[in-house]
Design an enzyme around this catalytic site. Structure first.
Site, short mmCIF file in Angstrom:
data_model
loop_
_atom_site.label_atom_id
_atom_site.label_comp_id
_atom_site.label_asym_id
_atom_site.label_seq_id
_atom_site.Cartn_x
_atom_site.Cartn_y
_atom_site.Cartn_z
N GLY A 37 -64.18 42.59 -1.55
CA GLY A 37 -63.78 43.72 -2.39
C GLY A 37 -64.73 44.90 -2.33
O GLY A 37 -64.64 45.83 -3.11
N GLU A 40 -62.21 48.90 1.20
CA GLU A 40 -60.76 49.02 1.08
C GLU A 40 -60.06 48.45 2.31
O GLU A 40 -60.68 48.32 3.37
CB GLU A 40 -60.36 50.50 0.96
CG GLU A 40 -61.02 51.25 -0.17
CD GLU A 40 -60.46 50.83 -1.52
OE1 GLU A 40 -59.24 50.52 -1.59
OE2 GLU A 40 -61.24 50.79 -2.50
N ASP A 51 -66.14 60.02 2.26
CA ASP A 51 -66.59 59.94 0.87
C ASP A 51 -68.01 60.50 0.74
O ASP A 51 -68.30 61.27 -0.17
CB ASP A 51 -66.55 58.48 0.42
CG ASP A 51 -67.20 58.27 -0.92
OD1 ASP A 51 -66.73 58.90 -1.90
OD2 ASP A 51 -68.18 57.50 -1.01
N LYS A 55 -69.50 63.79 -1.56
CA LYS A 55 -70.61 63.75 -2.50
C LYS A 55 -71.75 64.67 -2.05
O LYS A 55 -72.37 65.35 -2.87
CB LYS A 55 -71.13 62.31 -2.65
CG LYS A 55 -70.12 61.40 -3.35
CD LYS A 55 -70.63 59.95 -3.32
CE LYS A 55 -69.61 58.99 -3.92
NZ LYS A 55 -69.86 57.60 -3.45
N GLY A 152 -68.50 53.99 -9.88
CA GLY A 152 -67.18 53.48 -9.54
C GLY A 152 -66.25 54.49 -8.90
O GLY A 152 -65.94 54.40 -7.72
#
Lengths: 286, 286, 286, 286
Positions: A37, A40, A51, A55, A152
């Site tokens: 987990g 993805e 990602d 950021k 998260g």
């Protein structure tokens, strides 16, 4: 004034690189990360640096007061990294991390996400697993580092990292002089352009597959020298291959990427060299 | 909600402890630190934990919303530490750091500065030399750590560390809910009392000088057991002394300091034991 | 058949090299060794390799069945070694030991005592302090090593090391075929000449002080290539000197010493290079 | 005079133990060793110590001048060893090796093959894979060690190891006084009986599965104390088991095995302890 912001800002990628240090292949570790987990089903967003580039863009906006310009960030993922290069970076005293790096220079801003060699002795090299870390280097207080879990969802994470940079930005100044929060005084945003990758400055780890002629190393050293590229170290491994190819691993000093691109093109044109030159950027943060 | 703030918040002390790991005595390293300008001619403020207690008080006020109450902080310095105990802590997998620790519990707040064993594998154990680090542990985001140079003068440092805690406090919440800056809304300050040291909870490193009777270890284990103190490990060294005394080193699990004080008093009353029991607190931060 | 005998056969020298690994200078450690009684007031016999050459001569006579010919052994001491080179050998994965090496080749016998880089992972690199170790490599049983205290007086030591080689010589053969003890059947002594140093084969650690021109490394690589010398690795350190000289450290593959002498002479003639090239031989024992 | 002969004298067993250090189970590594040809289809001869006991018997005969008496050697294999105990021995600074040990005492001779903890810092702990090593300790020259490949067939190996001991036996003596080779003067054989295991002296690693009562450690320490057994260290691990059992690991000083057997029987009778006590012998060789 903040000069450099550099961070391990994607937990999935850092988890995979941490596991690859044990000699495991990217694909195998990715599958495990998906099962646990940590990644993805479609891992592109994480492992290709998208990602992290989001950021980084926010970090740069907050830290340097420039507009958000995600589309100008250079993005290179970790899916092509091999345990072989990770192991040889370690032999040279370096660890491979997937960093987002924003650097303010007089002529513009570097904004780039890519695998990066960092010295094993630097605290950022010790950040393992899904954890994040953001290093801020400025003239007032030197290097500071923030370390913690990767938040998260992206929105939260963005708020967090913006705040971190705000703190760093205010370090050493009294409260009156502090730079206002992102968005509070847009007119203060500096007008520094994001530089193209040709203008970025970096050190480099290079791996060349040479055919075993004693002279190939002299040729490679000449090419680098002609482009003003200083060499920190070279390792020429005993041939591990049946066909006689031998890996030559080079660590350079800092140089403009434009010069490195030219040098690599010349090296790849040598008859003594097989295939593409592997190139991983390196930062010493000192 | 922040539960624990713990920090290496005095660069002088951390420099001295870093050098003592090489087996050097406190006094010798202190002299060197004074020659290098890392320590004052009168080093009390730094090495006895007074400076750290000031900063810890501000951290606690900012992090927990309680009033500044420096006089209630427990303060223990590093001048009594020996290279012997530092080396044996290392053998057990721990590093000795001079920490300021503020912890929110249901019944009050722990506020204490003292030498502390931390696991070598924790990032805070890697912070060497004059550098500072502040660890914040909260229910929302887990552990975060801030790392950087110890700021020059105390006022600046206080502002910096307050800001750091503010960021940590706001992590994961949206901007409307964020706790206001220190002093902006004094009415929101929580009414948690600072606990006395008897009520503090900690793990402990103990060193006992025993006369070489095989039964002394059984007696010591019985005393600890009677006070509900669980033992993680015991090392009984071969006697290194002419007079037959042997050091017994014990690492306990977490227990209330009141119980430990009683147990130590009983141990010191044993005929088999010579002098005082050396006691250093330990934190696992997990 | 024994092919190679290599040993740490002088306890004084090994003690000094062990201590120098901590960064200490030869002269300082020698004084300490003299104070401790490990070295004579006149240390020449030990540190210049004369004692080791005596023992090596006996080892070679016993192992290869050749006459004792001490005057033909090449002897180089450890008094010129620097902590700098010892530390950089370590960085490259090697340890510096003062070895006596006797090697049987088709055209003669190598007989030489000199500082030698050996891989840190080899058991002989683990032999520290005043202890001795003798490595014997033969076609029948591969590598064997004998390890123990350096015997007190030279006569005893000689008997001991002769016996060791006798055992190694007999390994795998049945008792009828065993080579008789030294002196028992002089007519069986083989007629292999001791080779001059020009004919010895070795790998090399080289340290060159270069002036900081990017091209110097290419020139050095060219010179080595022209003499058929393969490079295993090169380290070009950031300049640590005010005058801009930078150390270039090279580890080569095995080559004939004659070629290396020629290459070094050409390097020392370069305008980019300052002073003499430091050269330490290296053995991989694999 | 030789006092102790101790050896890693079975390559298969040493290969398996070397691999188990990485956390792998005995059965898994054995299968791999069989596939690689390092272990026989029926591995009993190697892994249960029978082969090692044969060789040890010859070593003892040669070294101490006693008759060959294989049937009196104590033999314990490595098939019951767990990666858990190997890992905890490492945490305590020890490595588990399958040793044959012959020791001359005033009242007889110890002759035993069993898994043994040896200090990681001792050269014998560095002997990995299928290699053999024989350590000889005597009053004349202290410790010597022979290291090399395990010879192919048993007869050869026996001759080799006998020769090694012969060399060790002669060390420091002049040739007239040397003990003659095995078989040459049987009348010289000493009349020392082989001691039963109850009379053997050893240090011990013990692992106890305790139910989590704080008092169990005090009870165990009392039992050991009553039998005159000194404790070097105790580790009480946090419970890793759902059922609350906690492993207690103890390292003792040297004691007679008879006392240890009595102590273990008493410990196993405690209600706080689950199942059998794991016991591995330990040697410090100092």
């Amino acid at each position: 004034r903040i000069d450099t912001i550099a961070g391990i800002i994607n937990g999935t990628g850092n988890y995979i690189l941490t596991e690859m240090r044990a000699g495991r292949e990217f694909g195998e570790v990715l599958k495990e990360a998906q099962a646990l987990g940590y990644a993805e089903a479609d891992p592109t967003f994480d492992v290709e640096g998208i990602d992290a580039a989001h950021k980084l863009t926010i970090l740069a906006a907050s830290g340097f007061g420039v507009p958000l310009q995600f589309e100008k960030a250079y993005t290179e993922g970790i899916s092509e990294l091999t345990p072989y290069d990770i192991a040889h970076a370690e032999l040279l005293g370096y660890r491979v991390k997937h960093l987002g790096i924003a650097r303010r220079r007089d002529d513009g801003i570097e904004l780039r996400v890519h695998p990066t060699l960092v010295p094993q002795s630097h605290l950022i090299a010790q950040v393992d697993g899904v954890l994040n870390a953001i290093l801020v280097d400025g003239d007032a207080v030197g290097q500071t580092m923030y370390y913690g879990p990767g938040a998260g969802d992206e929105a939260t994470a963005s708020a967090v990292i913006a705040d971190i940079v705000d703190v760093a930005r205010g370090l050493g100044s009294n409260s009156q002089q502090r730079v206002p929060y992102l968005g509070f005084s847009p007119d203060a945003l500096e007008d520094l352009a994001v530089l193209g990758m040709d203008d970025v400055q970096s050190a480099y780890y290079l791996r060349i597959q040479a055919f075993d002629h004693p002279g190939v190393l002299a040729k490679v050293a000449s090419i680098l020298s002609e482009h003003g590229i200083n060499i920190e170290s070279i390792m020429q491994k005993e041939s591990e291959f049946k066909d006689g190819r031998i890996p030559v691993i080079i660590l350079t000093h800092t140089v403009q990427e434009r010069q490195m691109n030219l040098a690599i093109a010349e090296m790849e044109a040598l008859a003594d060299i097989d295939g593409k030159v592997v190139r991983i950027r390196a930062e010493n943060f000192n």
